[in-house]
Scaffold this active site. Sequence first.
Site, PDB file in Angstrom:
ATOM      1  N   GLY A  45       1.596  -0.919 -11.413  1.00 42.01           N
ATOM      2  CA  GLY A  45      -0.560  -1.195 -10.573  1.00 42.01           C
ATOM      3  C   GLY A  45      -1.269   0.325 -11.251  1.00 42.01           C
ATOM      4  O   GLY A  45      -0.630   1.434 -10.815  1.00 42.01           O
ATOM      5  N   GLN A  50      -8.230   5.758  -9.840  1.00 45.89           N
ATOM      6  CA  GLN A  50      -7.149   7.214 -10.597  1.00 45.89           C
ATOM      7  C   GLN A  50      -7.471   7.415 -11.904  1.00 45.89           C
ATOM      8  O   GLN A  50      -6.847   8.123 -12.220  1.00 45.89           O
ATOM      9  CB  GLN A  50      -5.901   5.877 -10.384  1.00 45.89           C
ATOM     10  CG  GLN A  50      -5.670   5.797  -9.062  1.00 45.89           C
ATOM     11  CD  GLN A  50      -3.726   4.821  -9.054  1.00 45.89           C
ATOM     12  OE1 GLN A  50      -3.848   3.662  -9.018  1.00 45.89           O
ATOM     13  NE2 GLN A  50      -3.353   5.927  -8.432  1.00 45.89           N
ATOM     14  N   CYS A 105       2.308   5.961  -4.959  1.00 47.64           N
ATOM     15  CA  CYS A 105       1.033   5.701  -5.614  1.00 47.64           C
ATOM     16  C   CYS A 105       1.315   6.883  -6.290  1.00 47.64           C
ATOM     17  O   CYS A 105       1.820   8.310  -6.326  1.00 47.64           O
ATOM     18  CB  CYS A 105      -0.064   6.412  -4.593  1.00 47.64           C
ATOM     19  SG  CYS A 105      -1.105   6.211  -5.152  1.00 47.64           S
ATOM     20  N   LEU A 106       0.945   6.268  -7.886  1.00 46.24           N
ATOM     21  CA  LEU A 106       0.825   7.587  -9.032  1.00 46.24           C
ATOM     22  C   LEU A 106      -0.152   8.550  -8.903  1.00 46.24           C
ATOM     23  O   LEU A 106      -0.243   9.286  -9.443  1.00 46.24           O
ATOM     24  CB  LEU A 106       0.459   7.009 -10.354  1.00 46.24           C
ATOM     25  CG  LEU A 106       1.221   5.761 -10.619  1.00 46.24           C
ATOM     26  CD1 LEU A 106       0.524   5.072 -11.783  1.00 46.24           C
ATOM     27  CD2 LEU A 106       2.539   6.285 -11.270  1.00 46.24           C
ATOM     28  N   HIS A 147      -1.619  -2.762  -2.421  1.00 48.48           N
ATOM     29  CA  HIS A 147      -2.645  -1.380  -2.126  1.00 48.48           C
ATOM     30  C   HIS A 147      -3.594  -1.045  -3.279  1.00 48.48           C
ATOM     31  O   HIS A 147      -4.155   0.124  -3.233  1.00 48.48           O
ATOM     32  CB  HIS A 147      -0.046  -0.610  -2.911  1.00 48.48           C
ATOM     33  CG  HIS A 147      -0.950   0.554  -3.023  1.00 48.48           C
ATOM     34  ND1 HIS A 147      -0.008   1.253  -2.666  1.00 48.48           N
ATOM     35  CD2 HIS A 147      -1.299   1.152  -4.597  1.00 48.48           C
ATOM     36  CE1 HIS A 147      -0.426   2.335  -2.728  1.00 48.48           C
ATOM     37  NE2 HIS A 147      -0.895   2.291  -3.929  1.00 48.48           N
ATOM     38  N   GLU A 148      -3.229  -2.032  -4.242  1.00 51.89           N
ATOM     39  CA  GLU A 148      -4.656  -1.516  -5.096  1.00 51.89           C
ATOM     40  C   GLU A 148      -5.912  -2.163  -5.023  1.00 51.89           C
ATOM     41  O   GLU A 148      -6.422  -1.094  -4.927  1.00 51.89           O
ATOM     42  CB  GLU A 148      -4.445  -2.196  -6.701  1.00 51.89           C
ATOM     43  CG  GLU A 148      -2.511  -1.949  -7.400  1.00 51.89           C
ATOM     44  CD  GLU A 148      -2.471  -0.515  -7.780  1.00 51.89           C
ATOM     45  OE1 GLU A 148      -3.622   0.425  -8.220  1.00 51.89           O
ATOM     46  OE2 GLU A 148      -1.634   0.060  -7.825  1.00 51.89           O
ATOM     47  N   HIS A 151      -7.695   0.537  -3.192  1.00 48.13           N
ATOM     48  CA  HIS A 151      -8.227   1.692  -3.992  1.00 48.13           C
ATOM     49  C   HIS A 151      -8.998   1.780  -4.737  1.00 48.13           C
ATOM     50  O   HIS A 151     -10.514   2.610  -4.587  1.00 48.13           O
ATOM     51  CB  HIS A 151      -7.694   1.841  -5.164  1.00 48.13           C
ATOM     52  CG  HIS A 151      -5.545   2.734  -5.343  1.00 48.13           C
ATOM     53  ND1 HIS A 151      -5.963   4.718  -4.639  1.00 48.13           N
ATOM     54  CD2 HIS A 151      -4.398   2.585  -5.587  1.00 48.13           C
ATOM     55  CE1 HIS A 151      -4.823   4.999  -4.732  1.00 48.13           C
ATOM     56  NE2 HIS A 151      -4.051   3.781  -5.331  1.00 48.13           N
TER      57      HIS A 151
END
Length: 196
Positions: A45, A50, A105-106, A147-148, A151
Site C-alpha cells: 500500500g 508518503q 511502513c515504507l 493502515h493506509e 495515513h
Amino acid sequence: MILPIVAYGDPVLRKQCIEIDADYPNLKELIANMKETMYNASGVGLAAPQIGKAIRLFVIDASPFAEDEDLNESDRATLKTFNRVFINAQIIKEEGEEWAFNEGCLSIPDVRQDVNRQPKVTITYHDEAFKTHTEVLEGLAARVFQHEYDHIEGILFTDKLSSLKKRLLKKKLENISKGKIRADYRMRFPNLKKGK
C-alpha cells in the site's frame, strides 16, 4: 515514474488530507506513479502523503499476502484480487475484537511492530473513475486498508504503540528522519543534513 517516499518526521505525514475531485491535475499519471513506486519498494500500500501530497488518495495491492500459508482459504482468495485505488475514503464503522498483526511502513523502514486493529470495517470510497463504492472488508484486507487510511488522517502505525515501545523506538525514528538508514528504494528525509 518512481517517486521518492517521504520518511518519518516529515510534516506532510501528520496532515489531515483534503478530498479531491475528478479534475485533480494529472490524477491518472499520479495513480500510475504511486503504483510503480509501491511495487518498486515491495509495498502492499502507498498513500499520497508518503509521496508528499496531502490528498485523500491511496493505492493497495495486497496480493503478496495471498501466498501466506497461515491464512485461511477465503482470506487468501480475497487478498489475491485486493488491488484497488481509494479516493476520498471514509470508514463508516469498525467492528470486532481487536487483534494484533506485525505492521511496517515504507516511510519508516526497518521498523516492524505488532499493532492492534479491529477486524471488520465498513467503508465508502471512490475508485479512479470516481464511481462510489460502499463495502465491508475483513481480516488482512481490512487491516491494510486501515493502515493506509490512517495515513490520510495524519496517523502513523507507531502512534498506536504503547508509550514504552515508543520510547524504545525514539532514537531509531530520529535516525530515519535524518536519513541514517539504508532503504532499498528512493526516500526523501526531512532532517537530512545537507552536504553529508
